[in-house]
Design an enzyme around this catalytic site. Structure first.
Site, PDB file in Angstrom:
ATOM      1  N   ASP A   9       0.857  -1.205   0.000  1.00  0.00           N
ATOM      2  CA  ASP A   9       0.000   0.000   0.000  1.00  0.00           C
ATOM      3  C   ASP A   9       0.890   1.251   0.000  1.00  0.00           C
ATOM      4  OD1 ASP A   9      -0.793   0.442   3.561  1.00  0.00           O
ATOM      5  OD2 ASP A   9       0.956  -0.486   2.599  1.00  0.00           O
ATOM      6  N   HIS A 239       9.691  -0.489   9.045  1.00  0.00           N
ATOM      7  CA  HIS A 239       8.622  -1.484   9.082  1.00  0.00           C
ATOM      8  C   HIS A 239       8.672  -2.416   7.869  1.00  0.00           C
ATOM      9  CE1 HIS A 239       6.698   0.320  12.535  1.00  0.00           C
ATOM     10  NE2 HIS A 239       6.431   1.446  11.912  1.00  0.00           N
TER      11      HIS A 239
HETATM   12  O1  RIB Z   1       2.360  -0.399  10.934  1.00  0.00           O
HETATM   13  C1  RIB Z   1       3.220  -0.146   9.867  1.00  0.00           C
HETATM   14  C2  RIB Z   1       2.608  -0.586   8.582  1.00  0.00           C
HETATM   15  O2  RIB Z   1       1.458   0.193   8.306  1.00  0.00           O
HETATM   16  C3  RIB Z   1       3.536  -0.374   7.371  1.00  0.00           C
HETATM   17  O3  RIB Z   1       3.264  -1.342   6.401  1.00  0.00           O
HETATM   18  C4  RIB Z   1       3.149   0.980   6.874  1.00  0.00           C
HETATM   19  O4  RIB Z   1       3.407   1.135   5.471  1.00  0.00           O
HETATM   20  C5  RIB Z   1       1.663   0.961   7.114  1.00  0.00           C
HETATM   21  O5  RIB Z   1       1.054   0.296   6.015  1.00  0.00           O
HETATM   22 CA    CA Z   2       2.839  -0.695   4.058  1.00  0.00          CA
END
Ligand code: RIB
Ligand code: CA
Length: 317
Positions: A9, A239
């Site tokens: 995303d 992340h």
């Molecule tokens: O919590 C972090 C996640 O949520 C990552 O994938 C960031 O891109 C959002 O989608």
């Molecule tokens: Ca993400």
């Protein structure tokens, strides 16, 4: 060589993961499948196409789900990723278009064409993976693994005290993914909150990567400003790139395993709950589910080095 499909995303940290997957010699990126999450699926698809064009590659992008399976769509976190998903960076419309298949169909087709070889790397909400399971349940026996950035087992959530964003965005889809008989590796906040990418690193990437470095640094500035405003850190969390790093070098992570359920209602909605201690009570929600893995430790320095070398290496010359 690891064949992967990145379900994404994009999203600022998604871009870091996508560029790392594009550049790393141990990854063969078969395609990007998009989902709502940080932005709408329309914007996520445009952003994925733009990243492919920026890198000068010819990787298919398949558009995915626009809403959660059951819940209403939450507002997009523009205060974290910006209105268009890359902070204050505004990109021209991409020239390319998405492939005709849906993201779920693309996943099913690719997995059936490459049995046992593909790692599904999910770095957004999990609606496309749940939809792929619905189209062809047999893919559970044909994927190499599912590696997902999401959830938290022992630490705090980042959208609620117990829930992480990707899981909370679509808890029903996430629970289907955790319950399916395929090998899932959760790369959650337990480890991603240990890995901080600082401003100096992005300045180095901008200086050494003439193709996408300045874009990456400009977009990351927005993400770093957000995290610096809520946490006492000089950078942003790694992340999504942590999920790609797991595929490349799982040895830098320490894992536990157990059956996993996702809360789909109530105050704890979106919580990923692992049965770690072999609860002896019969007929619990966890009974009969496969054991899944969750990352609890990570060698942060090695992960950061993997990201840095991927973003500054010869691939971008
Ligand atoms: O919590 C972090 C996640 O949520 C990552 O994938 C960031 O891109 C959002 O989608
Ligand atoms: Ca993400």
């Amino acid at each position: 060589m690891n064949k992967i499909i990145l379900d994404t995303d994009p999203g600022i940290d998604d871009a870091m993961a996508i560029f790392t997957a594009m550049a790393h010699p141990q990854i063969e990126l078969l395609g990007l499948t998009t989902t709502f999450g940080n932005v709408s699926v329309e914007q996520a698809t445009l952003n994925a196409l733009s990243l492919v064009e920026m890198a000068g590659l010819d990787i298919p992008v398949a558009r995915g789900v626009a809403t959660p399976w059951v819940m209403d769509l939450n507002p997009f976190p523009d205060f974290v990723h910006g209105v268009e998903g890359f902070g204050e960076v505004k990109l021209a419309a991409p020239k390319r278009t998405a492939v005709p298949q849906s993201a779920a169909q693309f996943i099913v087709d690719q997995v059936n064409a490459n049995p046992g070889e593909i790692s599904l790397v999910a770095i957004g909400p999990l609606g496309n993976l749940a939809a792929a399971l619905q189209i062809d349940p047999s893919i559970t026996t044909k994927v190499k693994q599912v590696v997902l950035m999401g959830g938290v087992i022992g630490g705090d959530g980042n959208v609620s005290p117990v829930a992480e964003a990707n899981i909370l965005s679509d808890p029903h889809a996430a629970d289907k993914v955790m319950a399916a008989a395929w090998p899932v590796v959760i790369v959650g906040l337990d480890v991603t909150h240990q890995v901080i990418l600082n401003k100096a690193l992005f300045a180095k990437i901008a200086a050494e990567n003439a193709k996408v470095g300045q874009f990456m640094a400009d977009a990351a500035k927005f993400y770093i400003d957000f995290y610096s405003s809520i946490r006492d850190i000089d950078g942003c969390y790694a992340h999504d790139v942590s999920a790609v790093a797991y595929v490349i070098d799982p040895e830098i992570f320490g894992t536990i395993e157990g059956e996993v359920c996702v809360a789909t209602e109530g105050v704890a909605i979106g919580q990923t709950i692992m049965s770690r201690f072999g609860i002896p009570y019969p007929l619990t929600f966890w009974t009969g589910r496969p054991k899944q893995k969750a990352c609890m430790e990570v060698d942060s320095n090695k992960l950061i080095a993997l990201f840095e070398t991927s973003m500054t290496g010869d691939f971008w010359k």
